[in-house]
Design a protein around this motif. Sequence first.
Motif, PDB file in Angstrom:
ATOM      1  N   ILE A 248       0.858  -1.183   0.000  1.00  0.00           N
ATOM      2  CA  ILE A 248       0.000   0.000   0.000  1.00  0.00           C
ATOM      3  C   ILE A 248       0.891   1.229   0.000  1.00  0.00           C
ATOM      4  CG2 ILE A 248      -1.783   1.288   1.231  1.00  0.00           C
ATOM      5  CD1 ILE A 248      -2.551  -1.352   2.615  1.00  0.00           C
ATOM      6  N   ILE A 249       0.793   2.042  -1.039  1.00  0.00           N
ATOM      7  CA  ILE A 249       1.571   3.269  -1.145  1.00  0.00           C
ATOM      8  C   ILE A 249       0.623   4.415  -1.479  1.00  0.00           C
ATOM      9  CG2 ILE A 249       3.424   4.487  -2.351  1.00  0.00           C
ATOM     10  CD1 ILE A 249       4.626   1.788  -3.035  1.00  0.00           C
ATOM     11  N   LEU A 250       0.543   5.395  -0.576  1.00  0.00           N
ATOM     12  CA  LEU A 250      -0.295   6.575  -0.770  1.00  0.00           C
ATOM     13  C   LEU A 250       0.554   7.805  -0.478  1.00  0.00           C
ATOM     14  CD1 LEU A 250      -3.431   5.390   1.262  1.00  0.00           C
ATOM     15  CD2 LEU A 250      -3.046   5.118  -1.197  1.00  0.00           C
ATOM     16  N   GLY A 251       0.477   8.806  -1.340  1.00  0.00           N
ATOM     17  CA  GLY A 251       1.255  10.016  -1.113  1.00  0.00           C
ATOM     18  C   GLY A 251       0.614  11.227  -1.764  1.00  0.00           C
ATOM     19  N   TYR A 252       0.670  12.355  -1.054  1.00  0.00           N
ATOM     20  CA  TYR A 252       0.138  13.593  -1.613  1.00  0.00           C
ATOM     21  C   TYR A 252       0.895  14.774  -1.021  1.00  0.00           C
ATOM     22  CZ  TYR A 252      -3.186  16.911  -3.587  1.00  0.00           C
ATOM     23  OH  TYR A 252      -3.752  17.913  -4.321  1.00  0.00           O
ATOM     24  N   GLY A 253       1.181  15.774  -1.867  1.00  0.00           N
ATOM     25  CA  GLY A 253       1.904  16.941  -1.392  1.00  0.00           C
ATOM     26  C   GLY A 253       1.574  18.173  -2.201  1.00  0.00           C
ATOM     27  N   GLN A 254       1.736  19.362  -1.583  1.00  0.00           N
ATOM     28  CA  GLN A 254       1.471  20.636  -2.243  1.00  0.00           C
ATOM     29  C   GLN A 254       2.533  21.658  -1.866  1.00  0.00           C
ATOM     30  OE1 GLN A 254      -2.544  21.589  -0.917  1.00  0.00           O
ATOM     31  NE2 GLN A 254      -3.390  20.915  -2.868  1.00  0.00           N
ATOM     32  N   ASN A 255       2.662  22.665  -2.721  1.00  0.00           N
ATOM     33  CA  ASN A 255       3.550  23.787  -2.442  1.00  0.00           C
ATOM     34  C   ASN A 255       2.818  25.071  -2.788  1.00  0.00           C
ATOM     35  OD1 ASN A 255       5.699  25.891  -3.481  1.00  0.00           O
ATOM     36  ND2 ASN A 255       6.784  24.519  -2.091  1.00  0.00           N
ATOM     37  N   ASN A 256       2.846  26.041  -1.872  1.00  0.00           N
ATOM     38  CA  ASN A 256       2.197  27.326  -2.106  1.00  0.00           C
ATOM     39  C   ASN A 256       3.261  28.399  -2.222  1.00  0.00           C
ATOM     40  OD1 ASN A 256       0.986  30.019  -1.119  1.00  0.00           O
ATOM     41  ND2 ASN A 256      -0.819  28.779  -1.594  1.00  0.00           N
ATOM     42  N   THR A 257       3.345  29.024  -3.394  1.00  0.00           N
ATOM     43  CA  THR A 257       4.336  30.064  -3.664  1.00  0.00           C
ATOM     44  C   THR A 257       3.636  31.397  -3.874  1.00  0.00           C
ATOM     45  OG1 THR A 257       5.800  28.447  -4.708  1.00  0.00           O
ATOM     46  CG2 THR A 257       6.246  30.766  -5.160  1.00  0.00           C
ATOM     47  N   LYS A 258       4.125  32.432  -3.202  1.00  0.00           N
ATOM     48  CA  LYS A 258       3.523  33.747  -3.302  1.00  0.00           C
ATOM     49  C   LYS A 258       3.548  34.242  -4.752  1.00  0.00           C
ATOM     50  CE  LYS A 258       3.829  38.422  -1.351  1.00  0.00           C
ATOM     51  NZ  LYS A 258       4.583  39.306  -0.427  1.00  0.00           N
TER      52      LYS A 258
END
Length: 307
Positions: free
Chosen positions: A83-93
């Motif tokens: 089981i492999i689950l992954g999520y990511g975000q980046n917020n840049t001005k």
Amino acid sequence: MKKTLLPLSLSLGIFAFSQEIKTEAPAVDTTKAWSIQGQNTLMLNQSAFSNWVGGGANNVGWLAGVNYNLTYEKGKDLWENIIILGYGQNNTKGIGTRKTQDVINLSTNYGREFAKHWYISGGASLQTQFAAGYADGNNPEAAKISNFMAPGYFNIGAGVTYRPNDNLTVTLRPANARWTFVLDEDLQHAGTYGLKNDGDSSLFQFGFLGTAIYKLKIMENITLTNTGSVFSNYLDHPERLVLSYSGVLNMKINKFISTNITLDLLYDHNQIRRTQLKQTLGVGFAYNIEKGKKRSDNKDNQSWFKK
């Protein structure tokens, strides 16, 4: 008198010997059939600028993932679940929020040993993502190019698995059915992910699937996990191979902190006719779980890979 004592002595000796045999405890196999190796991660990054003549934009990002291997080993039976689950975000001005990681990878494989390290096996897998993807990162104003189950890849097949130890597993499936799902109506156009006609929601393929996982311990607390696969469709252009490679370098700092560097390469003629590349670097919190002991003497806690 002597004639009476002799049979009595023999009887007592036999009785005592039988009691000694009965009191011997049977050997118990303490190795558990089920074992669980896993890692829960949360990676954070942040940059801030004020009057910095070199320029730069304030940004903050995160990436979370769970990676588990649940394995059943008993006698000639081997059943491995990933089981492999992954999520990511980046917020840049000035730019906004962009997706940096998005993966769902589930697989199961059962094998029955027929020779040393060789198993007759069968299994299934599912790969997709959580959220929509756009041509310009994660900008919803740009053209949408993917979504949950668009594409989604489901494989099911049978073949053989070679597993000499817990660091190497090779599975060859000469009979493998592969469905490509495109369940987002906005993406159901001829040519998208191999679809034959406008409005189609799936594509069926049948062919050969080979996968390999090799884990290398470089030094203490530093491991490299390599995963590769190849698929050839018997029904249409078998020479157009779907090739993928994933490498994960895991550097464990202590029990709760680690660094991961990942590299993913993919070539799929039905997606784009170019090699796709993705690379990530993260430092953050990692909580490892290891329950149960596998039968292999050289089992280490598995560093997880993404695909």
